[in-house]
Write a protein that holds these residues in place. Structure first.
Motif, PDB file in Angstrom:
ATOM      1  N   GLU A 186       0.827  -1.200   0.000  1.00  0.00           N
ATOM      2  CA  GLU A 186       0.000   0.000   0.000  1.00  0.00           C
ATOM      3  C   GLU A 186       0.867   1.258   0.000  1.00  0.00           C
ATOM      4  O   GLU A 186       0.625   2.209  -0.751  1.00  0.00           O
ATOM      5  CB  GLU A 186      -0.929   0.015   1.221  1.00  0.00           C
TER       6      GLU A 186
ATOM      7  N   LEU B 286       1.018   4.231  -2.821  1.00  0.00           N
ATOM      8  CA  LEU B 286       0.714   5.611  -2.450  1.00  0.00           C
ATOM      9  C   LEU B 286       1.856   6.564  -2.819  1.00  0.00           C
ATOM     10  O   LEU B 286       1.638   7.667  -3.302  1.00  0.00           O
ATOM     11  CB  LEU B 286       0.417   5.699  -0.956  1.00  0.00           C
TER      12      LEU B 286
ATOM     13  N   TYR C  94      -5.149  -4.127  -7.281  1.00  0.00           N
ATOM     14  CA  TYR C  94      -4.529  -3.466  -6.134  1.00  0.00           C
ATOM     15  C   TYR C  94      -4.698  -1.946  -6.202  1.00  0.00           C
ATOM     16  O   TYR C  94      -4.958  -1.281  -5.204  1.00  0.00           O
ATOM     17  CB  TYR C  94      -3.044  -3.827  -6.059  1.00  0.00           C
TER      18      TYR C  94
ATOM     19  N   VAL D 114      -6.556   0.493  -3.383  1.00  0.00           N
ATOM     20  CA  VAL D 114      -5.866   1.606  -2.726  1.00  0.00           C
ATOM     21  C   VAL D 114      -6.587   2.930  -2.989  1.00  0.00           C
ATOM     22  O   VAL D 114      -6.762   3.744  -2.087  1.00  0.00           O
ATOM     23  CB  VAL D 114      -4.395   1.688  -3.198  1.00  0.00           C
TER      24      VAL D 114
ATOM     25  N   TYR E 124      -8.124   5.105   0.055  1.00  0.00           N
ATOM     26  CA  TYR E 124      -7.455   6.336   0.471  1.00  0.00           C
ATOM     27  C   TYR E 124      -7.789   7.564  -0.375  1.00  0.00           C
ATOM     28  O   TYR E 124      -7.508   8.685   0.046  1.00  0.00           O
ATOM     29  CB  TYR E 124      -5.932   6.144   0.427  1.00  0.00           C
TER      30      TYR E 124
END
Length: 485
Positions: A370, A374, A406, A410, A414
């Motif tokens: 993650e 990011l 994925y 994410v 977020y």
């Protein structure tokens, strides 16, 4: 009628807002019928507070204005004054400089009231509001504390035959502690909060325990006593849930997230951080909506030009607050830090996350994976790659060296509801900044603006721009130009 008003207020303090509103509406009807306009005005004020606690500024202000209008018909001015003061409080929350004048004028009005058993109570409330108003002065904290101690003096004068003084003592010591946080040691503030708790044991006002718990959590964070912060934070949520105190609940989520992070309880920290961001975004949206409505209603008044300047500043402040969360990434997801000067703040912003039953993530991804995604999204945003035409989720996944599944998880966790919402928000935020800061962009045709921020068609650009800002591009440009006059 005084007795009925006080009984209804006790119900309000339990957090049973639905029944409280119903009873006060009945009391208003009977009070107006008997020309007891002061009680009617005070009743409108309580209903307005219910909606203010819920974050519905527009509806709250409507009730306060009704109360102000009725209260002016009475020789007893506490009803008119309290409603005028709360209108000032709304303007303060919406970043208007008019707030302080509303409150000081209300104080002057109530001081002239005759034979009014609510006079000292209302003056206590108004000085409390003044204590939290904007003061542009180097000794502003000292001045605010003086106002709160003045409020305490008025609460000491209210007739015990009708009112429970302990409740107001508890509220005031809590408010004093909130201001002292910036200038006093944590132990001093905690002592005032415990004093507030002592008075509240006899006040039968559950939600005040929630306020006290939130402030205790904040001050134990200053002492780095994270276990105590968690303990009092959870107590706060228990009592705050009795009513609807959105802002205080928001603060509590923030403190709990930080405390859990520092006790290595990362899952709980993440859950509270997501709650914090989701609630913060909704509160900001509600404020923006209310401010726009207030502007429309005031557009025919003499102070129209001043109000235009206020709305444009407020618009960008809150729109930026809503959109910036999609830009800034963190080295550690969900980590919150205590800022210098003992102020708790968010170290890194994450964005709105879709609520998932049980707070379960759709698919397990390692913490390290993650973080890497990011970081790469951070570069994607910093280099303005989102302005490229024809970018797809698959292409972005390749750029950040992951797979589509994925990346989707994410982004949803977020950033935004989905990839399209994420991309559109980045693009519209970019073009809004250009329009605001570079007047040359306001001369461009809409198709040029669409092309500038990566859209193939004017129609899609206009549709998305409207969904995010509430304006068409042309109307928004006209609004900016009009505000510059």
């Amino acid at each position: 009628m005084v007795k009925q008003y006080i009984l209804n207020e006790k119900l309000y303090n339990t957090g049973n807002y639905k029944e409280t509103e119903k009873r006060y509406q009945k009391l208003i009807i009977s009070s107006v019928k008997e020309k007891n306009y002061n009680i009617a005005a005070l009743s409108y004020n309580i209903i307005g507070r219910i909606y203010l606690n819920k974050g519905n500024y527009e509806r709250a202000r409507n009730y306060f204005e009704k109360g102000l209008e009725l209260g002016k018909k009475s020789k007893q001015k506490s009803g008119a004054g309290i409603n005028q003061g709360f209108i000032g409080s709304i303007y303060h929350d919406l970043e208007s400089d008019d707030s302080r004048k509303y409150i000081t004028d209300a104080i002057s009005l109530v001081k002239e009231s005759e034979d009014d058993i609510f006079k000292d109570l209302v003056l206590g409330h108004l000085y409390t509001k003044l204590g939290f108003s904007t003061i542009h002065h180097k000794d502003s904290i000292t001045m605010r504390l003086d106002y709160l101690f003045t409020a305490l003096d008025y609460y000491k004068k209210i007739p015990k035959k009708y009112f429970n003084n302990n409740r107001y003592f508890s509220q005031t010591y809590t408010n004093i502690a909130m201001l002292e946080y910036k200038v006093k040691p944590a132990d001093t503030v905690i002592s005032h909060l415990k004093k507030a708790g002592y008075y509240n044991k006899y006040a039968e006002t559950p939600y005040i325990f929630g306020f006290i718990g939130t402030e205790l959590a904040r001050n134990y964070l200053r002492k780095k006593d994270y276990d105590s912060a968690i303990y009092y934070g959870n107590i706060a949520l228990k009592y705050l849930s009795i009513g609807t105190h959105k802002q205080k609940i928001l603060e509590t989520y923030q403190y709990l997230s930080y405390a859990y992070e520092n006790t290595k309880q990362h899952e709980q920290a993440q859950q509270y951080y997501i709650k914090f961001k989701n609630n913060e975004d909704q509160i900001n949206k509600d404020k923006l909506k209310s401010f726009v409505q207030i502007y429309k209603e005031n557009s025919t008044k003499k102070d129209k030009e001043n109000f235009r300047e206020q709305i444009i500043n407020f618009f960008f402040y809150f729109l930026s607050a809503l959109l910036i969360i999609f830009f800034i990434l963190r080295k550690k997801a969900d980590k919150i830090s205590v800022a210098s000067g003992n102020e708790v703040k968010i170290e890194k912003e994450v964005s709105e996350s879709t609520s998932i039953p049980g707070n379960k993530i759709e698919e397990a991804i390692s913490y390290e994976t993650e973080s890497q995604i990011l970081k790469r999204l951070d570069k994607f945003e910093d280099k303005l790659h989102f302005l490229q035409k024809g970018i797809t989720q698959g292409k972005l996944a390749a750029q950040v060296d992951t797979n589509v599944r994925y990346l989707s998880i994410v982004i949803k966790k977020y950033k935004a509801e989905n990839f399209n919402a994420y991309l559109n928000t980045l693009r519209i935020k970019y073009i809004i900044g250009k329009l605001k800061n570079d007047k040359e962009y306001r001369r461009y045709k809409v198709r040029c603006l669409a092309d500038e921020c990566g859209y193939f068609t004017v129609a899609s650009f206009t549709k998305i721009f409207g969904e995010i800002t509430g304006y068409t591009p042309s109307a928004y440009i006209a609004f900016l130009n009009d505000s510059d006059l």
